[in-house]
Scaffold this active site. Structure first.
Site, mmCIF file in Angstrom:
data_model
loop_
_atom_site.group_PDB
_atom_site.id
_atom_site.type_symbol
_atom_site.label_atom_id
_atom_site.label_comp_id
_atom_site.label_asym_id
_atom_site.label_seq_id
_atom_site.Cartn_x
_atom_site.Cartn_y
_atom_site.Cartn_z
ATOM 1 C CD GLU A 94 49.368 11.741 -16.028
ATOM 2 O OE1 GLU A 94 48.293 11.302 -15.607
ATOM 3 O OE2 GLU A 94 50.023 12.838 -16.435
ATOM 4 C CB CYS A 107 56.639 8.506 -20.480
ATOM 5 S SG CYS A 107 56.673 8.038 -19.279
ATOM 6 C CB CYS A 114 49.223 1.000 -10.843
ATOM 7 S SG CYS A 114 50.370 0.012 -10.122
ATOM 8 C CB CYS A 118 54.229 2.546 -4.646
ATOM 9 S SG CYS A 118 55.052 1.272 -5.527
ATOM 10 C CB CYS A 121 52.906 5.915 -6.927
ATOM 11 S SG CYS A 121 52.344 5.626 -8.490
ATOM 12 N N GLY A 161 50.970 1.704 -14.543
ATOM 13 C CA GLY A 161 51.002 0.884 -14.688
ATOM 14 C C GLY A 161 51.886 0.359 -14.132
ATOM 15 C CD GLU A 162 55.456 -3.674 -12.482
ATOM 16 O OE1 GLU A 162 56.211 -3.043 -11.793
ATOM 17 O OE2 GLU A 162 56.396 -4.216 -13.215
ATOM 18 C CB SER A 216 61.077 1.563 -8.746
ATOM 19 O OG SER A 216 60.635 1.760 -10.004
ATOM 20 C CG LEU A 217 66.958 -0.419 -4.489
ATOM 21 C CD1 LEU A 217 66.919 -2.076 -4.325
ATOM 22 C CD2 LEU A 217 68.721 -0.464 -4.998
ATOM 23 C CG HIS A 218 61.210 3.796 -4.485
ATOM 24 N ND1 HIS A 218 61.980 4.387 -5.801
ATOM 25 C CD2 HIS A 218 60.879 3.713 -5.395
ATOM 26 C CE1 HIS A 218 61.697 4.246 -6.842
ATOM 27 N NE2 HIS A 218 60.144 4.072 -7.137
ATOM 28 C CG ASN A 292 57.249 14.770 -9.183
ATOM 29 O OD1 ASN A 292 57.094 16.163 -9.162
ATOM 30 N ND2 ASN A 292 57.703 13.895 -9.750
ATOM 31 C CB CYS A 335 53.308 9.166 -11.710
ATOM 32 S SG CYS A 335 55.449 9.006 -11.012
#
Ligand code: SAH
Length: 343
Positions: A94, A107, A114, A118, A121, A161-162, A216-218, A292, A335
């Protein structure tokens, strides 16, 4: 696709010239072929200044490397477009295009699936299928550029993906998009987002490329991070913040901290204040993303008032922060959700 054939879109112009030498041709043929590829040639037949025998030889040892558009959805709200592409092995990825006034941002996905896990996600639900090749990342941009007849100016590595878990291919991709006679996209227009693989963040810093880093701290707390992101078991908040400081030292670039706000999990005033304390004095910017909703996940978006209160606490304490309005919400959230639905 024949495993022994090489993908020509994996080559820089210099490498294309070298490749010509290895098959007994003159380097200038490499320049010609490179130029054809970026003019959008899809077959060797298209390359009409290349002798027939060389075209046949190329056919035997190589392929250009194109991904196939499977689906395109266009948002009625904001001009966001989502693409699903089919890879040569049948996997689906995607990609999102965002067309703002003066810039076109793409993007890109970096992996099929992945393995970071997380919990909020969609991309990670079925784990990692495989890494994308550099040309498979590149061709997402080439396709979208051609499909829209518009130059892509910015890239964010924020799709599925990372990127730091596919580091070699990501590095190669960065080199490819920056090629003068290729897409020629400047490093300053590229943002790489990571969930925080600390040693790789330092390695990236050591490359000294002026790309933008997003972390990506969150949550400012280790315990809360561990709840939502398994990678937090490997690297503490302290370690990844220090890696960000190192990144700034090496590149002089402002780091972005992504903060996906989840109702009742990381959206309290206490968390906002701890975040202020953590980020004080760092050349940074916080991107607040109300979560989301992913069907398979239990997490919910906080109420709007909470979101803006969170931002205001940061701003009042001199931490620049913006709330990222979710684009393209009418064409399947963010995502990896579209890909899942399609499957
Ligand atoms: N693996 C990289 C890049 C991909 S995700 C990373 O972790 O940074 C891009 C950003 O979207 C990350 O900040 C990620 O945490 C966030 N994200 C993923 N799913 C989300 C969701 N459902 N709602 C809000 N943000 C999400």
């Amino acid at each position: 696709m024949n495993q022994n054939k090489v993908a020509l879109k994996n080559f820089t112009e210099e490498e294309m010239k070298e490749f010509m030498k290895t098959i007994g041709e003159k380097p200038f043929r490499g320049t010609q072929i490179f130029s054809w590829i970026y003019k959008g040639a899809k077959t060797f037949e298209d390359m009409n200044n290349i002798p027939k025998n060389l075209r046949t030889k190329l056919e035997e040892v190589s392929y250009i490397g194109t991904i196939k558009q499977e689906l395109k959805l266009e948002s009625k709200k904001d001009g966001t477009k989502k693409y699903l592409f089919e890879l040569n092995d049948g996997n689906i990825i995607e990609t999102v295009m965002m067309d703002y006034e003066s810039r076109v941002t793409v993007c890109v996905s970096n992996q099929v699936g992945c393995r970071m896990g997380c919990r909020f996600c969609a991309s990670t639900i079925d784990g990692l299928v495989r890494n994308l090749e550099p040309w498979e990342i590149l061709d997402q941009i080439m396709h979208i550029q051609e499909d829209n007849g518009k130059r892509v100016s910015n890239i964010v590595l924020m799709g599925s993906g990372e990127p730091l878990d596919n580091f070699e291919n990501t590095k190669k991709f960065l080199q490819l998009v920056n090629e003068k006679n290729g897409l020629n996209i400047g490093y300053r227009h590229i943002t790489l987002s990571t969930c925080g693989i600390e040693p790789k963040m330092r390695e990236l810093a050591d490359l000294g490329l002026p790309i933008n880093l997003a972390l990506s701290l969150h949550s400012p707390y280790d315990e809360a991070r561990k709840e939502i992101m398994p990678i937090a078991n490997a690297y503490s908040v302290n370690e990844i913040i220090n890696a960000c400081k190192y990144y700034i030292e090496k590149t002089n670039r402002r780091v972005t901290f992504e903060y996906s706000l989840i109702k009742g999990v990381n959206d309290s005033e206490k968390e906002a204040l701890a975040l202020v304390k953590l980020l004080k004095g760092i050349l940074c910017h916080v991107n607040i993303i109300p979560i989301n909703k992913v069907e398979e996940r239990e997490y919910e978006k906080p109420d709007k008032a909470f979101v803006y209160k969170f931002r205001d606490i940061l701003e009042k304490n001199n931490i620049p922060a913006t709330v990222r309005i979710s684009m393209g919400s009418d064409i399947s959230g963010a995502c990896g959700q579209l890909r899942r639905k399609h499957k």
